[in-house]
Write a protein that holds these residues in place. Structure first.
Motif, PDB file in Angstrom:
ATOM      1  N   CYS A 147       0.842  -1.192   0.000  1.00  0.00           N
ATOM      2  CA  CYS A 147       0.000   0.000   0.000  1.00  0.00           C
ATOM      3  C   CYS A 147       0.880   1.246   0.000  1.00  0.00           C
ATOM      4  O   CYS A 147       1.789   1.361   0.825  1.00  0.00           O
ATOM      5  CB  CYS A 147      -0.868  -0.024   1.257  1.00  0.00           C
ATOM      6  N   TYR A 148       0.610   2.150  -0.932  1.00  0.00           N
ATOM      7  CA  TYR A 148       1.247   3.472  -0.936  1.00  0.00           C
ATOM      8  C   TYR A 148       0.182   4.461  -0.519  1.00  0.00           C
ATOM      9  O   TYR A 148      -0.771   4.700  -1.254  1.00  0.00           O
ATOM     10  CB  TYR A 148       1.807   3.799  -2.315  1.00  0.00           C
ATOM     11  N   LEU A 149       0.318   5.013   0.681  1.00  0.00           N
ATOM     12  CA  LEU A 149      -0.641   5.962   1.225  1.00  0.00           C
ATOM     13  C   LEU A 149      -0.068   7.362   1.039  1.00  0.00           C
ATOM     14  O   LEU A 149       0.874   7.753   1.714  1.00  0.00           O
ATOM     15  CB  LEU A 149      -0.894   5.655   2.700  1.00  0.00           C
ATOM     16  N   LEU A 150      -0.630   8.104   0.088  1.00  0.00           N
ATOM     17  CA  LEU A 150      -0.170   9.442  -0.248  1.00  0.00           C
ATOM     18  C   LEU A 150      -1.128  10.472   0.336  1.00  0.00           C
ATOM     19  O   LEU A 150      -2.315  10.480   0.008  1.00  0.00           O
ATOM     20  CB  LEU A 150      -0.100   9.612  -1.770  1.00  0.00           C
ATOM     21  N   ILE A 151      -0.616  11.311   1.211  1.00  0.00           N
ATOM     22  CA  ILE A 151      -1.393  12.414   1.766  1.00  0.00           C
ATOM     23  C   ILE A 151      -0.863  13.670   1.089  1.00  0.00           C
ATOM     24  O   ILE A 151       0.286  14.059   1.290  1.00  0.00           O
ATOM     25  CB  ILE A 151      -1.256  12.477   3.295  1.00  0.00           C
ATOM     26  N   SER A 152      -1.698  14.264   0.251  1.00  0.00           N
ATOM     27  CA  SER A 152      -1.276  15.352  -0.626  1.00  0.00           C
ATOM     28  C   SER A 152      -2.275  16.498  -0.560  1.00  0.00           C
ATOM     29  O   SER A 152      -3.470  16.284  -0.391  1.00  0.00           O
ATOM     30  CB  SER A 152      -1.195  14.826  -2.060  1.00  0.00           C
ATOM     31  N   CYS A 153      -1.774  17.696  -0.735  1.00  0.00           N
ATOM     32  CA  CYS A 153      -2.657  18.866  -0.855  1.00  0.00           C
ATOM     33  C   CYS A 153      -3.005  19.157  -2.305  1.00  0.00           C
ATOM     34  O   CYS A 153      -3.745  20.087  -2.593  1.00  0.00           O
ATOM     35  CB  CYS A 153      -2.001  20.090  -0.216  1.00  0.00           C
ATOM     36  N   ASN A 154      -2.477  18.370  -3.218  1.00  0.00           N
ATOM     37  CA  ASN A 154      -2.763  18.579  -4.630  1.00  0.00           C
ATOM     38  C   ASN A 154      -4.110  17.977  -5.006  1.00  0.00           C
ATOM     39  O   ASN A 154      -4.548  16.996  -4.412  1.00  0.00           O
ATOM     40  CB  ASN A 154      -1.667  17.943  -5.488  1.00  0.00           C
ATOM     41  N   PRO A 155      -4.765  18.548  -6.009  1.00  0.00           N
ATOM     42  CA  PRO A 155      -6.051  18.010  -6.458  1.00  0.00           C
ATOM     43  C   PRO A 155      -5.872  16.638  -7.124  1.00  0.00           C
ATOM     44  O   PRO A 155      -4.783  16.340  -7.641  1.00  0.00           O
ATOM     45  CB  PRO A 155      -6.552  19.056  -7.452  1.00  0.00           C
ATOM     46  N   PRO A 156      -6.922  15.811  -7.123  1.00  0.00           N
ATOM     47  CA  PRO A 156      -6.825  14.456  -7.687  1.00  0.00           C
ATOM     48  C   PRO A 156      -6.278  14.405  -9.108  1.00  0.00           C
ATOM     49  O   PRO A 156      -5.465  13.546  -9.438  1.00  0.00           O
ATOM     50  CB  PRO A 156      -8.266  13.942  -7.638  1.00  0.00           C
ATOM     51  N   ARG A 157      -6.681  15.349  -9.959  1.00  0.00           N
ATOM     52  CA  ARG A 157      -6.210  15.328 -11.359  1.00  0.00           C
ATOM     53  C   ARG A 157      -4.687  15.469 -11.423  1.00  0.00           C
ATOM     54  O   ARG A 157      -4.021  14.809 -12.207  1.00  0.00           O
ATOM     55  CB  ARG A 157      -6.881  16.436 -12.160  1.00  0.00           C
ATOM     56  N   MET A 158      -4.122  16.324 -10.581  1.00  0.00           N
ATOM     57  CA  MET A 158      -2.680  16.512 -10.565  1.00  0.00           C
ATOM     58  C   MET A 158      -1.982  15.250 -10.047  1.00  0.00           C
ATOM     59  O   MET A 158      -0.970  14.821 -10.595  1.00  0.00           O
ATOM     60  CB  MET A 158      -2.293  17.713  -9.705  1.00  0.00           C
ATOM     61  N   VAL A 159      -2.547  14.648  -9.017  1.00  0.00           N
ATOM     62  CA  VAL A 159      -1.964  13.419  -8.469  1.00  0.00           C
ATOM     63  C   VAL A 159      -2.031  12.306  -9.505  1.00  0.00           C
ATOM     64  O   VAL A 159      -1.074  11.548  -9.673  1.00  0.00           O
ATOM     65  CB  VAL A 159      -2.659  13.019  -7.150  1.00  0.00           C
ATOM     66  N   GLN A 160      -3.141  12.203 -10.222  1.00  0.00           N
ATOM     67  CA  GLN A 160      -3.262  11.182 -11.258  1.00  0.00           C
ATOM     68  C   GLN A 160      -2.217  11.389 -12.349  1.00  0.00           C
ATOM     69  O   GLN A 160      -1.631  10.424 -12.843  1.00  0.00           O
ATOM     70  CB  GLN A 160      -4.672  11.172 -11.837  1.00  0.00           C
ATOM     71  N   GLY A 161      -1.951  12.629 -12.709  1.00  0.00           N
ATOM     72  CA  GLY A 161      -0.900  12.915 -13.679  1.00  0.00           C
ATOM     73  C   GLY A 161       0.465  12.511 -13.155  1.00  0.00           C
ATOM     74  O   GLY A 161       1.311  12.010 -13.887  1.00  0.00           O
ATOM     75  N   PHE A 162       0.678  12.707 -11.886  1.00  0.00           N
ATOM     76  CA  PHE A 162       1.915  12.335 -11.207  1.00  0.00           C
ATOM     77  C   PHE A 162       2.150  10.825 -11.318  1.00  0.00           C
ATOM     78  O   PHE A 162       3.258  10.363 -11.516  1.00  0.00           O
ATOM     79  CB  PHE A 162       1.781  12.795  -9.753  1.00  0.00           C
ATOM     80  N   PHE A 163       1.074  10.031 -11.221  1.00  0.00           N
ATOM     81  CA  PHE A 163       1.207   8.580 -11.273  1.00  0.00           C
ATOM     82  C   PHE A 163       1.420   8.062 -12.686  1.00  0.00           C
ATOM     83  O   PHE A 163       1.959   6.974 -12.860  1.00  0.00           O
ATOM     84  CB  PHE A 163      -0.015   7.907 -10.653  1.00  0.00           C
ATOM     85  N   GLY A 164       1.003   8.802 -13.698  1.00  0.00           N
ATOM     86  CA  GLY A 164       1.223   8.405 -15.084  1.00  0.00           C
ATOM     87  C   GLY A 164       0.751   6.994 -15.372  1.00  0.00           C
ATOM     88  O   GLY A 164      -0.354   6.596 -15.024  1.00  0.00           O
TER      89      GLY A 164
END
Length: 182
Positions: A147-164
């Motif tokens: 499990c990778y638990l990411l706590i981020s202040c970025n919006p979901p769309r940006m995080v999804q782009g980060f994951f590629g």
């Protein structure tokens, strides 16, 4: 991620100066599970079966010690600031602290059940290459069912782009939490 304003956050020298200036005082950059019941409950549920957790970019957060109190038997934490890790090791309270860059970890392949990232990806991923190095290392050290638990202040769309392309290989869910006034 990706803006000039954040590029300095990937520099260990920035953090060394920051922690020294703050005299290594405890500091929660993002939501504090101790003061945010919904986040506390979410973390407990997400990690309830986990025996070994790695907290990346631990800084001065109490999260590694909190995870021990949640009942996780083995908690390791890394940060790339030597003086910070030296301070943390002196008062370890059962957590194993390592001076290590999250984009070049020395842990064995598939040796970690869960990686907890509370703002590290947001802080150090000023470029696509850096983001991919971080995620590659997380993917390498995580067990297959990890499990990778990411706590981020970025919006979901940006995080999804980060994951590629990892979105095709990883199951991802998003939970939003309201900010609690300090």
């Amino acid at each position: 991620m990706g803006t000039r304003a954040y590029r300095g956050l990937a520099d260990p020298a920035y953090w060394e100066a920051h922690f020294q200036r703050k005299q290594f005082a405890r500091e929660e950059w993002y939501l504090d599970p101790r003061r945010h019941a919904a986040l506390d409950a979410f973390i407990r549920q997400a990690l309830q079966e986990v025996q070994r957790v790695l907290v990346i970019g631990c800084g001065t957060s109490s999260l590694p010690e909190d995870l021990l109190q949640f009942g996780i038997p083995e908690v390791s934490a890394i940060d790339f600031c030597p003086s910070l890790i030296e301070q943390r090791q002196q008062a370890a309270n059962g957590v194993q602290y390592y001076c290590m860059d999250a984009t070049a970890m020395t842990f064995a392949d598939q040796s970690i059940q869960a990686v907890v990232d509370k703002g590290t990806a947001d802080a150090i991923c000023a470029s696509w290459d850096q983001a991919q190095r971080l995620l590659g290392e997380i993917e390498r050290v995580l067990q297959r069912d990890g499990c990778y638990l990411l706590i981020s202040c970025n919006p979901p769309r940006m995080v999804q782009g980060f994951f590629g392309t990892r979105l095709r290989r990883w199951q991802m869910s998003h939970t939003a939490f309201d900010r609690v006034d300090e």
